[in-house]
Design a protein around this motif. Sequence first.
Motif, PDB file in Angstrom:
ATOM      1  N   UNK A 177       0.702  -1.365   0.127  1.00  0.00           N
ATOM      2  CA  UNK A 177      -0.357   0.112  -0.094  1.00  0.00           C
ATOM      3  C   UNK A 177       0.608   1.350  -0.304  1.00  0.00           C
ATOM      4  N   UNK A 178       1.766   1.429   0.611  1.00  0.00           N
ATOM      5  CA  UNK A 178       3.071   2.398   0.551  1.00  0.00           C
ATOM      6  C   UNK A 178       3.491   2.727  -0.538  1.00  0.00           C
ATOM      7  N   UNK A 179       3.495   1.164  -0.802  1.00  0.00           N
ATOM      8  CA  UNK A 179       5.164   1.462  -2.312  1.00  0.00           C
ATOM      9  C   UNK A 179       4.156   1.371  -4.042  1.00  0.00           C
ATOM     10  N   UNK A 181       1.249   3.189  -5.183  1.00  0.00           N
ATOM     11  CA  UNK A 181       0.931   4.146  -5.532  1.00  0.00           C
ATOM     12  C   UNK A 181       2.385   5.337  -6.114  1.00  0.00           C
ATOM     13  N   UNK A 182       2.995   5.083  -5.491  1.00  0.00           N
ATOM     14  CA  UNK A 182       4.288   5.390  -6.510  1.00  0.00           C
ATOM     15  C   UNK A 182       4.353   5.376  -8.013  1.00  0.00           C
ATOM     16  N   UNK A 183       4.802   3.866  -7.621  1.00  0.00           N
ATOM     17  CA  UNK A 183       5.139   2.907  -8.211  1.00  0.00           C
ATOM     18  C   UNK A 183       4.186   2.978  -9.797  1.00  0.00           C
ATOM     19  N   UNK A 184       2.512   2.855  -9.935  1.00  0.00           N
ATOM     20  CA  UNK A 184       1.911   3.160 -10.293  1.00  0.00           C
ATOM     21  C   UNK A 184       2.161   4.335 -11.052  1.00  0.00           C
ATOM     22  N   UNK A 185       2.578   5.692 -11.075  1.00  0.00           N
ATOM     23  CA  UNK A 185       2.582   6.605 -11.006  1.00  0.00           C
ATOM     24  C   UNK A 185       3.791   7.087 -12.729  1.00  0.00           C
ATOM     25  N   UNK A 354      -3.693  -5.356  -6.611  1.00  0.00           N
ATOM     26  CA  UNK A 354      -3.334  -5.637  -5.573  1.00  0.00           C
ATOM     27  C   UNK A 354      -4.212  -4.377  -4.430  1.00  0.00           C
ATOM     28  N   UNK A 355      -4.316  -3.298  -4.856  1.00  0.00           N
ATOM     29  CA  UNK A 355      -4.591  -2.320  -4.304  1.00  0.00           C
ATOM     30  C   UNK A 355      -6.140  -2.328  -4.228  1.00  0.00           C
TER      31      UNK A 355
END
Length: 498
Positions: A177-179, A181-185, A354-355
Amino acid sequence: MNNSYKKLVDQFSKLAHLEHALTFLQWDHMVMMPPGGNTPRSAAIAELTSLHHQELTSSKTGELLDQVTAETAVEEQSIKEMRREYQQAVCLPADLVRAQSLAGSKCEHDWRNQRQQNDWPGFLKNFRPVVLLARQEAQARFDAAIEPLASPYDAMLDLYCAGDSAGFIANIFTRLKKELPNLLQEVMEKQKQNPTRLATSSYPIEAQKELNRQLMKSLGFNFDHGRMDVSAHPFSTGCRGDQRITTRFREGDFLDALLATAHETGHASYEDGLPEQWDNLPIGHARNLSLHESQSLFFEKQIFLSAPFIHYFTSFIHTHLPETLKYSGKQLRDAAISVQPSYIRVEADEVTYPLHVILRFEIEKELINGQIEAEDIPELWDHKMTESLGLSTKDNYKDGCMQDMHWTDGSFGYFPSYTMGALNSAQFFATIKKTFPDWEKNLRAGDISFIRRWLKENIWSKASSMAGQDIIISATGEKTNANFFLSHLRDRYLKDLY
């Protein structure tokens, strides 16, 4: 084999034969049966299900389990799995089971129309009793657990992800959950540079069927031991020597069927690879859904979508679907791994999926443990979707908290297995690549025999003779670790290494 253990083997073999009959009646119900057969078929399935439950929970089974002694370590583990299956069936009062069946049936049936009408108030009226009864089930399972559990939700989770506690999963999911969203961008920015959509076209269904059969052959499926059919929702079922795979076909999207077929071939391969000497016994069952999903996702995401395998398989795509000749293997693969946040879990890509699961895990855990109520779900859903994927579901229940059918019948604890499976599959493939330095060369030649041998030796042959995490440690040297999955995503979507 001593006499007391042999009697138990005979009893569970009898149960397995009833399960066999149910499996293929249900398969036919979903695939081949004409609509007019629904009433007698439903009655037959209900009768056999009742007979199976009565036999499993009978005083005879309980007495045999009380009297049995083990002469070997294998027999001891086998008896442990028999007790586990017996305890999971006998711990629920009959009136609770009946009430759940009625409430779940009504909730699921009405949900079909309520979802289309975005009718959350109508759904909530049916859903509240389902939640209440699920909490009663969770408490009953928690109280009767052979080994202590941390919470009632853990008792539900144990039905699907045996050995993976809510605490263990939560720690892993917190990292994702921490990593993610940034990876997605980062991934979306990279893919903007090279759009990967295929032009609209029509791909004949019969040609697609032949192409999917070829994929199954390439992935090691034995058509003397199984078959492929069509259903509204792809699934896999069957037994040793008779594996049934279904997929769905869309004229405008041939990749969807290929991905589903690869996925179900993984499920079928696991089942067909379970040890023959433990047929009909609980010790011979697949360990849990966290491992089962790892096998389906391994075949879909790790093998089929790998660059070397797509390079090999592109010639078959071109042969069966001449409309695709204008696309290279890389273009086809890039289209298959395109990433874009979306509302719908089942349509989500490998990065965002996964999100969707984490959101559901967090909500259902608090729901079953009594920390939130059913009416709190829409607001929580909207908050979590906005936070992780940047998409608001405010007042959009159809594409938000009403999109899945899992909760309508009280199947709480199922969702985490999807993402735990994804993590396990990446961890297995990382180990395989270290073990077989020529893995890329072999896949480019269409040879996956070395992978199937490794999976059979390290996963399939273990069945339920070990705890789930012990199987993963034995195969890879450590428990499920999110590092492998995150590295896999970075390599595939940012570095384009494979």
